[in-house]
Design an enzyme around this catalytic site. Structure first.
Site, PDB file in Angstrom:
ATOM      1  N   CYS A 174      42.866  39.567  31.311  1.00 18.62           N
ATOM      2  CA  CYS A 174      43.316  39.183  32.646  1.00 18.62           C
ATOM      3  C   CYS A 174      42.313  39.778  33.627  1.00 18.62           C
ATOM      4  O   CYS A 174      42.083  40.995  33.620  1.00 18.62           O
ATOM      5  CB  CYS A 174      44.708  39.760  32.890  1.00 18.62           C
ATOM      6  SG  CYS A 174      45.320  39.511  34.570  1.00 18.62           S
ATOM      7  N   GLU A 184      50.303  27.429  34.363  1.00 13.69           N
ATOM      8  CA  GLU A 184      51.560  27.852  33.739  1.00 13.69           C
ATOM      9  C   GLU A 184      52.521  26.670  33.601  1.00 13.69           C
ATOM     10  O   GLU A 184      53.307  26.601  32.668  1.00 13.69           O
ATOM     11  CB  GLU A 184      52.228  28.973  34.554  1.00 13.69           C
ATOM     12  CG  GLU A 184      51.560  30.329  34.430  1.00 13.69           C
ATOM     13  CD  GLU A 184      51.912  31.066  33.136  1.00 13.69           C
ATOM     14  OE1 GLU A 184      52.972  30.817  32.549  1.00 13.69           O
ATOM     15  OE2 GLU A 184      51.087  31.896  32.697  1.00 13.69           O
ATOM     16  N   ASP A 232      47.926  39.817  29.065  1.00 16.04           N
ATOM     17  CA  ASP A 232      47.712  39.093  30.322  1.00 16.04           C
ATOM     18  C   ASP A 232      49.058  39.020  31.033  1.00 16.04           C
ATOM     19  O   ASP A 232      50.094  39.355  30.449  1.00 16.04           O
ATOM     20  CB  ASP A 232      47.189  37.669  30.026  1.00 16.04           C
ATOM     21  CG  ASP A 232      46.982  36.834  31.293  1.00 16.04           C
ATOM     22  OD1 ASP A 232      46.425  37.356  32.282  1.00 16.04           O
ATOM     23  OD2 ASP A 232      47.385  35.654  31.303  1.00 16.04           O
ATOM     24  N   SER A 233      49.038  38.519  32.251  1.00 18.03           N
ATOM     25  CA  SER A 233      50.293  38.324  32.981  1.00 18.03           C
ATOM     26  C   SER A 233      51.126  37.208  32.347  1.00 18.03           C
ATOM     27  O   SER A 233      52.339  37.157  32.548  1.00 18.03           O
ATOM     28  CB  SER A 233      49.980  37.972  34.430  1.00 18.03           C
ATOM     29  OG  SER A 233      49.181  36.796  34.471  1.00 18.03           O
ATOM     30  N   THR A 290      42.571  39.917  36.881  1.00 17.70           N
ATOM     31  CA  THR A 290      43.247  40.665  37.930  1.00 17.70           C
ATOM     32  C   THR A 290      43.550  42.084  37.442  1.00 17.70           C
ATOM     33  O   THR A 290      43.328  43.065  38.153  1.00 17.70           O
ATOM     34  CB  THR A 290      44.549  39.924  38.326  1.00 17.70           C
ATOM     35  OG1 THR A 290      44.226  38.556  38.572  1.00 17.70           O
ATOM     36  CG2 THR A 290      45.178  40.530  39.547  1.00 17.70           C
ATOM     37  N   CYS A 336      39.435  33.857  36.215  1.00 17.43           N
ATOM     38  CA  CYS A 336      40.855  34.039  35.900  1.00 17.43           C
ATOM     39  C   CYS A 336      41.074  33.361  34.559  1.00 17.43           C
ATOM     40  O   CYS A 336      40.627  32.224  34.358  1.00 17.43           O
ATOM     41  CB  CYS A 336      41.730  33.406  36.972  1.00 17.43           C
ATOM     42  SG  CYS A 336      43.492  33.381  36.535  1.00 17.43           S
ATOM     43  N   THR A 337      41.743  34.049  33.656  1.00 17.43           N
ATOM     44  CA  THR A 337      41.861  33.508  32.300  1.00 17.43           C
ATOM     45  C   THR A 337      42.818  32.321  32.212  1.00 17.43           C
ATOM     46  O   THR A 337      42.915  31.692  31.159  1.00 17.43           O
ATOM     47  CB  THR A 337      42.292  34.613  31.307  1.00 17.43           C
ATOM     48  OG1 THR A 337      43.508  35.207  31.783  1.00 17.43           O
ATOM     49  CG2 THR A 337      41.226  35.681  31.183  1.00 17.43           C
ATOM     50  N   HIS A 338      43.509  32.018  33.293  1.00 14.33           N
ATOM     51  CA  HIS A 338      44.328  30.801  33.319  1.00 14.33           C
ATOM     52  C   HIS A 338      43.483  29.547  33.579  1.00 14.33           C
ATOM     53  O   HIS A 338      43.951  28.437  33.344  1.00 14.33           O
ATOM     54  CB  HIS A 338      45.386  30.874  34.429  1.00 14.33           C
ATOM     55  CG  HIS A 338      46.624  31.632  34.054  1.00 14.33           C
ATOM     56  ND1 HIS A 338      46.627  32.999  33.941  1.00 14.33           N
ATOM     57  CD2 HIS A 338      47.879  31.210  33.767  1.00 14.33           C
ATOM     58  CE1 HIS A 338      47.866  33.386  33.611  1.00 14.33           C
ATOM     59  NE2 HIS A 338      48.630  32.323  33.507  1.00 14.33           N
TER      60      HIS A 338
HETATM   61  N1  DGL Z   1      45.249  35.394  34.141  1.00 18.32           N
HETATM   62  C1  DGL Z   1      45.137  36.330  35.218  1.00 18.32           C
HETATM   63  C2  DGL Z   1      43.675  36.572  35.556  1.00 18.32           C
HETATM   64  O1  DGL Z   1      42.820  36.399  34.707  1.00 18.32           O
HETATM   65  C3  DGL Z   1      45.891  36.150  36.480  1.00 18.32           C
HETATM   66  C4  DGL Z   1      46.991  35.193  36.637  1.00 18.32           C
HETATM   67  C5  DGL Z   1      48.038  35.759  37.561  1.00 18.32           C
HETATM   68  O2  DGL Z   1      47.910  35.651  38.789  1.00 18.32           O
HETATM   69  O3  DGL Z   1      48.968  36.359  37.038  1.00 18.32           O
HETATM   70  O4  DGL Z   1      43.351  36.988  36.635  1.00 18.32           O
END
Ligand code: DGL
Length: 282
Positions: A83, A163, A20-21, A85, A198-200
């Site tokens: 992720c 984050e 992931d990012s 994205t 989004c996984t965040h």
């Molecule tokens: N966790 C990422 C997702 O699922 C994106 C977070 C980011 O913008 O880096 O899309």
């Protein structure tokens, strides 16, 4: 991007690679560990280049290929793009580059979870700007449920809040209320299901659920992704036997390892020691 690294021979003992990012994909790793506890994992958080969600698809695709190359070079039996994205920008390219390796993204599983949860077929997707712009969720949901009415809301601030570890309290609640205001304003035509694209975002579940209102179901892709990974491995006889040597979990981050360890523990649901996180350069 250079030529694809050569793959080590597929073996059930190799770890599952996850990237992931940043720390968001640890919500997927958590579901993977719950579903597949005998497996070893290697997780890469590209913290130096986070966020991905505000960048162009071209840039995200380049980053995703570099992250995947790093994991493949270290030896993995399956790649999980944890992720949304990166899944939206690069999943077909990754599947083509590593055609011998099972490669799972999170968008199809998230779309499946949303379609299964929704009665009315009205589904809202909360995601990064890049995921919303590309329309991958809308297309994935339409393939499963052509009559679905999908609305998508870009929630860039949620990534920063997650984050930062600000997952509850006044600031997180205000952001959730602001982003979800269009849903509440839709009244009777409001979506009955929200998918966290989004996984965040799963760590913000409390404030998102409060802002969405009681009647809205909230789903994410973690459990459905883990189920997909299980079936990929089972189909190739690559599941690791329980009771073999104890499984390992390793972490790689491209910047700020102690921050990754500290915040990441909350996403993973288990502490991460800073010494267990290796600093790497992609
Ligand atoms: N966790 C990422 C997702 O699922 C994106 C977070 C980011 O913008 O880096 O899309």
């Amino acid at each position: 991007v250079s030529a694809a690294p050569s793959l080590p021979v597929g073996s059930a003992d190799l770890p599952i690679g996850v990237f992931d990012s940043g720390v968001g994909g640890l919500t997927v790793l958590r579901a993977l560990r719950a579903a597949l506890p005998a497996e070893s994992y290697i997780y890469l958080g590209d913290t130096a280049r986070l966020p991905y969600g505000t960048k162009s698809e071209h840039t995200v695709a380049r980053y995703a290929l570099q992250a995947a190359d790093e994991l493949v070079e270290r030896g993995i039996k399956c790649l999980v793009v944890a992720c949304n994205t990166a899944s939206a920008a690069a999943l077909p390219a990754l599947q083509q580059r590593f055609s011998e390796l099972p490669v799972a993204g999170v968008i199809e599983p998230g779309a499946r979870a949303a379609c299964a949860a929704s009665r009315s077929g009205r589904i809202a997707v909360l995601a990064t700007e890049s995921t919303v712009r590309g329309g991958a969720y809308t297309r994935a949901i339409a393939r499963i449920r052509p009559d679905a009415v999908v609305s998508a809301i870009a929630c860039a601030l949620f990534v920063a809040l997650a984050e930062e570890g600000w997952t509850e309290g006044a600031v997180a609640s205000a952001a959730a209320e602001r982003y979800l205001a269009p849903l509440r304003a839709a009244g009777a035509a409001a979506p009955d299901t929200v998918v966290l694209g989004c996984t965040h975002f799963p760590v913000l579940l409390g404030v998102i659920a409060a802002a969405a209102g009681e009647r809205v179901r909230i789903v994410d892709s973690a459990a459905t992704t883990a189920a997909e990974v299980r079936s990929h491995l089972a189909a190739r006889a690559l599941l690791r036997a329980a009771g073999a040597s104890p499984p390992t979990v390793r972490f790689l981050a491209t910047d700020a390892v102690s921050r990754f360890a500290e915040v990441g523990g909350r996403f993973l649901g288990a502490p991460i020691a800073a010494d267990d996180v290796e600093l790497i350069d992609l």
